[in-house]
Scaffold this active site. Structure first.
Site, PDB file in Angstrom:
ATOM      1  N   THR A  58       0.844  -1.201   0.000  1.00 24.43           N
ATOM      2  CA  THR A  58       0.000   0.000   0.000  1.00 24.43           C
ATOM      3  C   THR A  58       0.880   1.254   0.000  1.00 24.43           C
ATOM      4  OG1 THR A  58      -1.721  -1.180   1.210  1.00 24.43           O
ATOM      5  CG2 THR A  58      -1.870   1.204   1.187  1.00 24.43           C
ATOM      6  N   LYS A  86       6.517   9.052  21.196  1.00 26.66           N
ATOM      7  CA  LYS A  86       6.846   9.887  22.356  1.00 26.66           C
ATOM      8  C   LYS A  86       5.595  10.337  23.092  1.00 26.66           C
ATOM      9  CE  LYS A  86      10.759  11.795  19.830  1.00 26.66           C
ATOM     10  NZ  LYS A  86      10.971  12.875  18.860  1.00 26.66           N
ATOM     11  N   ARG A 107      -2.052   5.297   7.445  1.00 23.22           N
ATOM     12  CA  ARG A 107      -2.369   3.968   7.975  1.00 23.22           C
ATOM     13  C   ARG A 107      -2.099   4.004   9.473  1.00 23.22           C
ATOM     14  NH1 ARG A 107      -1.125  -1.985   5.898  1.00 23.22           N
ATOM     15  NH2 ARG A 107      -2.683  -1.223   4.461  1.00 23.22           N
ATOM     16  N   HIS A 135     -10.568   0.287   4.493  1.00 22.62           N
ATOM     17  CA  HIS A 135      -9.417   0.367   3.602  1.00 22.62           C
ATOM     18  C   HIS A 135      -9.974   0.678   2.202  1.00 22.62           C
ATOM     19  CE1 HIS A 135      -5.511  -0.052   2.094  1.00 22.62           C
ATOM     20  NE2 HIS A 135      -5.272  -1.322   2.284  1.00 22.62           N
TER      21      HIS A 135
END
Lengths: 310, 156
Positions: A58, A86, A107, A135
């Site tokens: 993808t 983080k 994604r 998707h």
């Protein structure tokens, strides 16, 4: 009607006319995707590829699509190298990325992430998979493959085989096929059938859906056999996965009773569901399907960034 | 009969009466109202299993010195769609309304999908749109998961 500036988060966001427009544009993009024609229509544009979950085809097909049209891409290919690690919220990350590029391809492991991104980004967001959710660009690739094989999306008989519970591509595909009036038959290992709400949606959209226990019976008068792999990463219980692993495999013998025109599709990667002996036969549509990812994604980038394709 | 009812629940000077609550839902209504947020001078009266011509049995909640917010009304319509609300000022009913399903339900329910982006610490409120009116079915605007069982997904 223009798709310029639009987010592509869920196949539900697209009307049949818009899907037709994208598929027609994708067809025109094929020579550009093959490299026999060239275009600079995305010259000066930056596409941000924000991949917070592993992906090969993808991400690379979006990258290829941007570059084939003269655009550039910025890539986050590993969640561990990003600020999300983080503790930064996706909300903040997307606001930042929207300043760096002209469109964001996302994604993310959490369902709904792309919708959130679309809400906070003033640049178009293309959902490249949100957890077990949507998707939509894969669905468009699937539809492009079926239309190329049969010249239509209407009146076909499509068998969906495999892990239909977790496989996000089949949920969107079932919905899209219902819009076009194709009949769906499902074959899946125990406990992995299509979620009832997806089946209900298909019926609400005027589609036809039927569960079938026998693959041989299901493929007998079918046009397409769409195979998916077991979504190992979405099983919460490894024992549950072990029970169904290897429970279905498509080979020449399994397709003996099928019509000559039947084609086999698979969103890839495959993990043993399709025997390699089918690869060289006219039934194998999965490699063509993988190629069509590029022109379909070129069409999407062209339409959301420029409102048109070359 | 009227006298008996008055004994069950005292009239209030100012506040809100939520009547025609489906029998057994009164405590859920109290949860929605968030009793801890009320001032200490607020008397709350609850009647459970009151005979009703319309519902057979119903519950009633009266809260002194409180008027409902839009958020309360949205939540009420999910768990007590038959409820009627009377605003009381100086012992008189000043306004009476029924609850109505809004187009979007924000910040009231948590998405039943634990992996939904609305459940993982993003600075956003949960949001649902109406997928179907009968039976009332909501769809998470983020992950598209549908909810029909609202009681178990009310935010605490």
């Amino acid at each position: 009607m223009s798709l310029k500036g639009r987010d592509i988060v869920s196949i539900r966001d697209l009307s049949r006319e818009e899907i037709d427009e994208i598929l027609a544009a994708a067809r025109r993009m094929i020579p550009y995707a093959e490299g026999t024609r060239s275009s600079g229509s995305l010259s000066g544009r930056i596409v941000v590829l924000a991949f917070f979950e592993p992906s090969t085809r993808t991400r690379l097909s979006f990258d290829a699509a941007a570059q084939r049209l003269g655009g550039r891409s910025l890539t986050i290919a590993d969640a561990s190298e990003s600020s999300l690690r983080k503790g930064e919220s996706l909300n903040d990350t997307i606001r930042m990325l929207a300043h760096y590029g002209d469109a964001i391809v996302l994604r993310h492991p959490n369902e709904g992430a792309a919708r959130l991104a679309a809400m906070v980004s003033d640049r178009p967001v293309l959902n490249a998979g949100d957890g077990a959710g949507q998707h939509p660009t894969q669905t468009l690739v699937d539809l492009a493959t079926i239309r190329e094989s049969f010249g239509t999306l209407a009146g076909l008989r499509i068998v969906l085989l495999g892990d239909l519970r977790h496989g996000r591509t089949v949920h969107s595909l079932a919905r899209a096929l219902a819009i076009y009036g194709s009949a769906i038959r499902t074959v899946s290992p125990p406990g992995l059938s299509l979620p009832p709400e997806v089946a209900e949606q298909v019926v609400e959209l005027g589609g036809e859906i039927q569960e079938e226990a026998s693959l041989a019976k299901a493929v007998r008068d079918a046009d397409v056999l769409y195979v998916t792999r077991l979504q190992k990463e979405r099983f919460l219980d490894p024992a549950e996965y072990a029970q169904v692993a290897g429970s279905y495999r498509v080979d020449a013998a399994a397709l003996q009773g099928a019509r000559d025109r039947l084609v086999v599709m698979h969103p890839l990667p495959r993990t043993g569901e399709i025997a390699p002996e089918l690869d060289a036969t006219p039934r194998a549509a999965y490699f063509r399907q993988a190629f069509l990812a590029v022109p379909v994604r070129m069409a999407l980038l062209g339409l959301v960034l420029n409102g048109k394709v070359p | 009969m009227g006298t008996v009812r008055e004994l069950k629940i005292q009239p209030i000077r100012n506040g809100t009466v939520i009547d025609h609550i489906p029998n057994g839902r009164a405590l859920d209504v109290l949860r929605i109202l968030g009793l801890r947020a009320l001032g200490s001078d607020s008397t709350v009266s609850v009647a459970i299993r009151v005979r009703s011509d319309k519902l057979g049995y119903k519950d009633i909640v009266k809260v002194e010195n409180m008027e409902l917010t839009a958020r309360h009304l949205d939540a009420l319509c999910l768990i007590a769609p038959s409820a009627t609300i009377s605003i009381i000022r100086d012992f008189k009913v000043r306004d009476k309304r029924v609850v109505d399903l809004p187009a979007a339900v924000t910040g009231i329910l948590t998405c039943p999908n634990p992996s939904c982006i609305s459940n993982v610490g993003e600075p956003i409120e949960s949001e649902f749109e109406v997928a179907r009116r009968r039976p009332v079915t909501l769809r998470c605007v983020y992950c598209e998961r549908q909810v029909v069982d609202f009681l178990h997904h009310l935010r605490g």
